[in-house]
Scaffold this active site. Sequence first.
Site, mmCIF file in Angstrom:
data_model
loop_
_atom_site.group_PDB
_atom_site.id
_atom_site.type_symbol
_atom_site.label_atom_id
_atom_site.label_comp_id
_atom_site.label_asym_id
_atom_site.label_seq_id
_atom_site.Cartn_x
_atom_site.Cartn_y
_atom_site.Cartn_z
ATOM 1 N N GLU A 188 0.855 -1.171 0.000
ATOM 2 C CA GLU A 188 0.000 0.000 0.000
ATOM 3 C C GLU A 188 0.899 1.232 0.000
ATOM 4 O OE1 GLU A 188 -3.632 2.026 2.616
ATOM 5 O OE2 GLU A 188 -2.751 0.114 3.243
ATOM 6 N N ARG B 113 4.988 -12.961 9.871
ATOM 7 C CA ARG B 113 5.616 -11.679 9.591
ATOM 8 C C ARG B 113 6.919 -11.579 10.372
ATOM 9 N NH1 ARG B 113 2.035 -6.856 11.710
ATOM 10 N NH2 ARG B 113 3.956 -5.722 11.240
ATOM 11 N N LYS C 111 3.627 0.831 10.155
ATOM 12 C CA LYS C 111 3.820 2.050 9.361
ATOM 13 C C LYS C 111 3.133 3.244 10.013
ATOM 14 C CE LYS C 111 2.742 0.491 5.148
ATOM 15 N NZ LYS C 111 2.545 0.523 3.677
#
Length: 556
Positions: free
Chosen positions: A37, A266, A276
């Site tokens: 994104e 992850r 983020k």
Amino acid sequence: MSHVDTEVRPSNFIRNIIDEDLQSGKHTSVHTRFPPEPNGYLHIGHAKSICLNFGIAKDYQGQCNLRFDDTNPEKEDMDYVNSIQEDVRWLGFQWSGEVRYSSNYFDQLHQYAVELINKGLAYVCFLNSEQTREYRGTLKAPGKNSPYRDTPVAENLALFEKMRKGEFKEGECALRAKIDMASPFMCMRDPVIYRIRFAHHHQTGDKWCIYPMYDFTHCISDALENISHSLCTLEFQDNRRLYDWVLDHLDDFQAPNRTRQYEFSRLNLEYTLMSKRKLNDLVVRKLVSGWDDPRMPTIAGLRRRGYTPASIREFCDRIGVTKQDNMIEVGMLDACIREELNAHAPRAMAVLRPVKVVIENYPEGELEYIKAAVHPNDESMGVRELAFGREIFIDAEDFKEEANKHYKRLVQGKEVRLRNAYVIKAERCDKDSEGNVTAIYCSYDPDTLGKNPADGRKVKGVIHWVEATSAKPAEFRLYDRLFIDANPAAAETVDEVLNPNSLVVVRGVVEAGLVNAPAEKAYQFEREGYFCADNKDSSAEHLVFNLTVALRDSFA
């Protein structure tokens, strides 16, 4: 020809799945994608996904798309789009074909939403956000059906068209999938698949005022691009049910070899934030200098600090791909860059806290040039010339008037060897009013140039130095962990775990040959650590060197 290169990384459960799919004929080739994104810079966690997706495509002689998940225009920016492309290339990968955007498929996504409405599988809901949460239920209690759930198809089509034309306000309504409000999986309780946003989009401009949600967009984009293996992190494990539900109910995606989603753990790295949103907060509040601050775990930050693509790829290989969540020791990342730089970084000398040494029996006004290896274990890197004269700089920490036998540097009345040069003896020193040494007066032995410290002369240590008249002034940025807690994400606020000493700036000198040091190229400053010229602030007129990593792991 085999589908897979013979020189491949160690196997893992994803590679095993791919091998089975190729052997069974379910897929005849491998096609992956990396779908960031564009709402921030990529970080070391994304590097794991990049290495996995692009690495698998390369090893299986397949393809990997770069596709921007650009369904949230309010938080997206072309600066992020450009930085992500640069990061992928810098890591050593190239995507297949053109860069793709989810927004490329907005027309098709709209038509698929209409198809679900026509099938009675989606409806326009006018519950506000608070009501929607209330109706959704909890992990222990099922949800309740929206009062708008059974609106007739024709009316839903008309309402969705009014949404598309901008005839409703933001938040007034949304298009929801009609699945199961009693599902044990919250993501299946009639999730929103389209919402209203009057926001300019960096790719589509003002064409749309309704935007599809990630879970609706992602699976369809994968299917349209014929992705064979959609690799996601474990937080999307439950969402796989929605991924499959959407494709199961659209006529175009009923092929048996349709794309499937697979999840892996992850990256969780000590002393590092991977959110983020939280990283953006550090940038916005100017707690760091930007997304590419060398203390940030972003790829741009690591690059600016002197980490290499090879060291990051090696780190991603070492941590492996599993389904088990764990916390990786940050020392593993440091070890990868340290090992590479130890083998390949040229050597140089820098004095970070200089104090002048006057060699009183060396001829005044005279300079000589000493040859020194660029790398002690790689003759192919050649030699460099070091100026040597009557006045040199050494590090203030390398001199004491008195010291015990464990101190192996320069002590008044005793000898030490200068790296690649002579043995000197400290005779006396000058001090300022606060007792700080301002100058050291020494003598040297002209017969000791280039002699091995084990030549029979009892000299305890070797110190680095830089000749005074040719020395180039430099700023050194000494970076440490940004956080003092191994798990900063668990803290109530990041402020309470910020390391107040994560950056210390000192000013010293480097040998003359470093005046045009290329940005990002790492050097081992002997006895100090690995440093590189800053890619933003360093110039021949103002040298700035960033500490990449210490010579050994001192943080533990």
